[in-house]
Each structure stands twice: as C-alpha cells, then as structure tokens.
Design a protein around this motif. Structure first.
Motif, PDB file in Angstrom:
ATOM      1  N   CYS A  58       0.761  -1.121   0.110  1.00  0.00           N
ATOM      2  CA  CYS A  58       0.041   0.060  -0.025  1.00  0.00           C
ATOM      3  C   CYS A  58       0.894   1.234   0.178  1.00  0.00           C
ATOM      4  N   SER A  59       1.903   1.308   0.662  1.00  0.00           N
ATOM      5  CA  SER A  59       2.749   2.633   0.825  1.00  0.00           C
ATOM      6  C   SER A  59       3.588   2.648  -0.539  1.00  0.00           C
ATOM      7  N   LEU A  60       3.976   1.715  -1.149  1.00  0.00           N
ATOM      8  CA  LEU A  60       4.550   1.680  -2.524  1.00  0.00           C
ATOM      9  C   LEU A  60       3.532   2.252  -3.526  1.00  0.00           C
ATOM     10  N   GLY A  61       2.445   1.609  -3.510  1.00  0.00           N
ATOM     11  CA  GLY A  61       1.458   1.982  -4.238  1.00  0.00           C
ATOM     12  C   GLY A  61       1.068   3.549  -4.021  1.00  0.00           C
ATOM     13  N   ARG A  62       1.038   3.782  -3.128  1.00  0.00           N
ATOM     14  CA  ARG A  62       0.489   5.276  -2.842  1.00  0.00           C
ATOM     15  C   ARG A  62       1.726   6.065  -3.359  1.00  0.00           C
ATOM     16  N   ARG A  63       3.028   5.770  -3.187  1.00  0.00           N
ATOM     17  CA  ARG A  63       3.989   6.567  -3.759  1.00  0.00           C
ATOM     18  C   ARG A  63       3.703   6.757  -5.145  1.00  0.00           C
ATOM     19  N   VAL A  64       3.562   5.663  -5.843  1.00  0.00           N
ATOM     20  CA  VAL A  64       3.719   5.469  -7.280  1.00  0.00           C
ATOM     21  C   VAL A  64       2.499   6.305  -7.947  1.00  0.00           C
ATOM     22  N   GLU A  65       1.372   6.430  -7.131  1.00  0.00           N
ATOM     23  CA  GLU A  65       0.087   6.914  -7.739  1.00  0.00           C
ATOM     24  C   GLU A  65       0.489   8.540  -7.552  1.00  0.00           C
ATOM     25  N   GLU A  66       1.152   9.042  -6.564  1.00  0.00           N
ATOM     26  CA  GLU A  66       1.416  10.364  -6.125  1.00  0.00           C
ATOM     27  C   GLU A  66       2.493  10.827  -7.104  1.00  0.00           C
ATOM     28  N   ARG A  67       3.361  10.094  -7.905  1.00  0.00           N
ATOM     29  CA  ARG A  67       4.202  10.247  -8.987  1.00  0.00           C
ATOM     30  C   ARG A  67       3.516  10.492 -10.459  1.00  0.00           C
ATOM     31  N   GLY A  68       2.237  10.107 -10.347  1.00  0.00           N
ATOM     32  CA  GLY A  68       1.524  10.062 -11.645  1.00  0.00           C
ATOM     33  C   GLY A  68       1.608   8.707 -12.331  1.00  0.00           C
ATOM     34  N   LEU A  69       1.168   7.809 -11.586  1.00  0.00           N
ATOM     35  CA  LEU A  69       1.048   6.251 -12.288  1.00  0.00           C
ATOM     36  C   LEU A  69       2.400   5.991 -12.957  1.00  0.00           C
ATOM     37  N   VAL A  70       3.516   5.737 -12.247  1.00  0.00           N
ATOM     38  CA  VAL A  70       4.925   5.356 -12.786  1.00  0.00           C
ATOM     39  C   VAL A  70       4.527   3.896 -13.594  1.00  0.00           C
ATOM     40  N   PRO A  71       4.971   3.706 -14.793  1.00  0.00           N
ATOM     41  CA  PRO A  71       5.201   2.295 -15.378  1.00  0.00           C
ATOM     42  C   PRO A  71       5.974   1.380 -14.529  1.00  0.00           C
ATOM     43  N   PRO A  72       5.688   0.000 -14.740  1.00  0.00           N
ATOM     44  CA  PRO A  72       6.276  -1.021 -14.017  1.00  0.00           C
ATOM     45  C   PRO A  72       7.767  -0.818 -13.852  1.00  0.00           C
ATOM     46  N   ASP A  73       8.532  -0.531 -14.971  1.00  0.00           N
ATOM     47  CA  ASP A  73       9.775  -0.393 -14.974  1.00  0.00           C
ATOM     48  C   ASP A  73      10.350   0.864 -14.189  1.00  0.00           C
ATOM     49  N   GLY A  74       9.619   1.639 -13.785  1.00  0.00           N
ATOM     50  CA  GLY A  74      10.102   2.760 -13.012  1.00  0.00           C
ATOM     51  C   GLY A  74       9.763   2.596 -11.395  1.00  0.00           C
ATOM     52  N   VAL A  75       9.133   1.574 -10.956  1.00  0.00           N
ATOM     53  CA  VAL A  75       8.730   1.488  -9.710  1.00  0.00           C
ATOM     54  C   VAL A  75       9.821   1.047  -8.796  1.00  0.00           C
ATOM     55  N   ALA A  76      10.795   0.478  -9.248  1.00  0.00           N
ATOM     56  CA  ALA A  76      11.985  -0.067  -8.340  1.00  0.00           C
ATOM     57  C   ALA A  76      12.722   1.310  -7.753  1.00  0.00           C
ATOM     58  N   ALA A  77      12.923   2.237  -8.711  1.00  0.00           N
ATOM     59  CA  ALA A  77      13.171   3.563  -8.220  1.00  0.00           C
ATOM     60  C   ALA A  77      12.735   4.063  -6.851  1.00  0.00           C
ATOM     61  N   LEU A  78      11.541   3.972  -6.769  1.00  0.00           N
ATOM     62  CA  LEU A  78      10.511   4.418  -5.698  1.00  0.00           C
ATOM     63  C   LEU A  78      10.707   3.578  -4.501  1.00  0.00           C
ATOM     64  N   ILE A  79      11.159   2.449  -4.443  1.00  0.00           N
ATOM     65  CA  ILE A  79      11.098   1.462  -3.222  1.00  0.00           C
ATOM     66  C   ILE A  79      11.809   2.156  -2.136  1.00  0.00           C
ATOM     67  N   ALA A  80      11.259   1.829  -0.927  1.00  0.00           N
ATOM     68  CA  ALA A  80      11.772   2.716   0.249  1.00  0.00           C
ATOM     69  C   ALA A  80      11.821   1.561   1.242  1.00  0.00           C
ATOM     70  N   GLY A  81      13.061   0.894   1.105  1.00  0.00           N
ATOM     71  CA  GLY A  81      13.297  -0.242   2.189  1.00  0.00           C
ATOM     72  C   GLY A  81      13.022  -1.818   2.037  1.00  0.00           C
TER      73      GLY A  81
END
Length: 175
Positions: A58-81
């Motif tokens: 949920c935390s990661l998904g919320r962060r992705v939504e805040e960035r404007g729906l990042v495509p799957p290839d860009g999600v790894a850069a937003l991982i926190a922990g």
C-alpha cells in the motif's frame, strides 16, 4: 505469437472441480488451435497462493500514484526499504505475466457468493497502480477482452457426459 494465461483458483484439486475441468478443456482446445509455438502459462492459485496485500504494498502503491502512475519499469526507483522491495518482488512477475498474455482464462468457482480468496489476492496484486490495466492498457498492448464462459447449471456440477469431441464442441459453444 498468441499467449494464454490460464488461472485456476478452485480449492478442490482432486479432479472433481468443474471450474478446473472447464478451464483445462478450454486450454487444451486453445493450445490445439494455436499450435506448439503459442505461449502458455498455467498458474494454480490454490497450489501456489499469492500473498494478500500488506502495508508495504500500500505504501509503495501510494507513492507510485503520487508520481502520476509510474510504469512498472520505474517502480523499483521508488522503493523505500526491504519490505517494499519484497512486496514489489511478489507483484512485478504477476503484472508482467498478465501484460504478456493475449488471452486470460480464469477458473473461478463461486464460494459463498464470491470468488475464492486466492483469486481475489491475485487480482489485488495485478491491479498495482501504474500497471496500466483497465482503462489505459500498456503501450503496444491492445485492450482486448475475450470472455469464454461455461458454468454448471440447474445444480449439476459436472461437465456433459458426451465423448471428447462433444466436450470440445461444448467449450466452443460457450465462448
């Protein structure tokens, strides 16, 4: 090359599950029609269940939504922990195999007026923000829906007793 993603979610793995019989028959017919070069992936959600969502997802998904729906290839850069890394490691392969499929075959029995929890957990995972499913398909991947259907009727929970050819005709009539 066409690709079929075949999902079974019935808890009954003994051979008596009508939804498993129907999906197996459909998959066999589909594979015969498309040849050995066609892609095929079977996922048994009862034998290999997908874990339910957790706080990290949920935390990661919320962060992705805040960035404007990042495509799957860009999600790894937003991982926190590490917890979010584990959540994405569980989710990404499911999203990838869904996006790679041209046809998705879902065996979904009704338990207590709903689908099995194993199927619901899979649906929750693949609906990750940014996976671009539903209204906005992934680029280069056509939004296309095929709804093969077949269900026990009148309380009869078995396939017709016809021969093999009759069963193949049954599955084609239902699609």
């Amino acid at each position: 090359m066409p690709t079929l993603l075949h999902l079974d979610s019935s808890a009954d793995r003994s051979g008596g599950s009508v939804s498993r019989q129907l999906t197996a028959l459909y998959a066999e017919t589909w594979r015969a029609a498309h040849g050995t070069a066609a892609g095929y992936r079977h996922r048994d959600l009862a034998a290999d269940p997908v874990p339910p969502l957790d706080t990290a997802y949920c935390s990661l998904g919320r962060r992705v939504e805040e960035r404007g729906l990042v495509p799957p290839d860009g999600v790894a850069a937003l991982i926190a922990g590490p917890a979010e890394r584990r959540a994405w490691a569980l989710t990404r392969p499911l999203v990838d195999e869904l996006l790679a499929a041209d046809t998705v075959l879902i065996g979904a029995p009704m338990y207590n007026f709903s689908v099995p929890a194993a199927l619901k957990a899979w649906m929750d995972r693949v609906a990750f923000p940014g996976a671009r499913l539903g209204e906005r398909p992934a680029e280069g991947h056509p939004l296309h829906t095929r709804l093969p259907r077949g269900a026990p009727r009148d309380g009869l929970h078995r396939l017709p007793d016809e021969n093999r050819a009759g069963r193949q005709q049954f599955i084609h009539q239902q699609s």
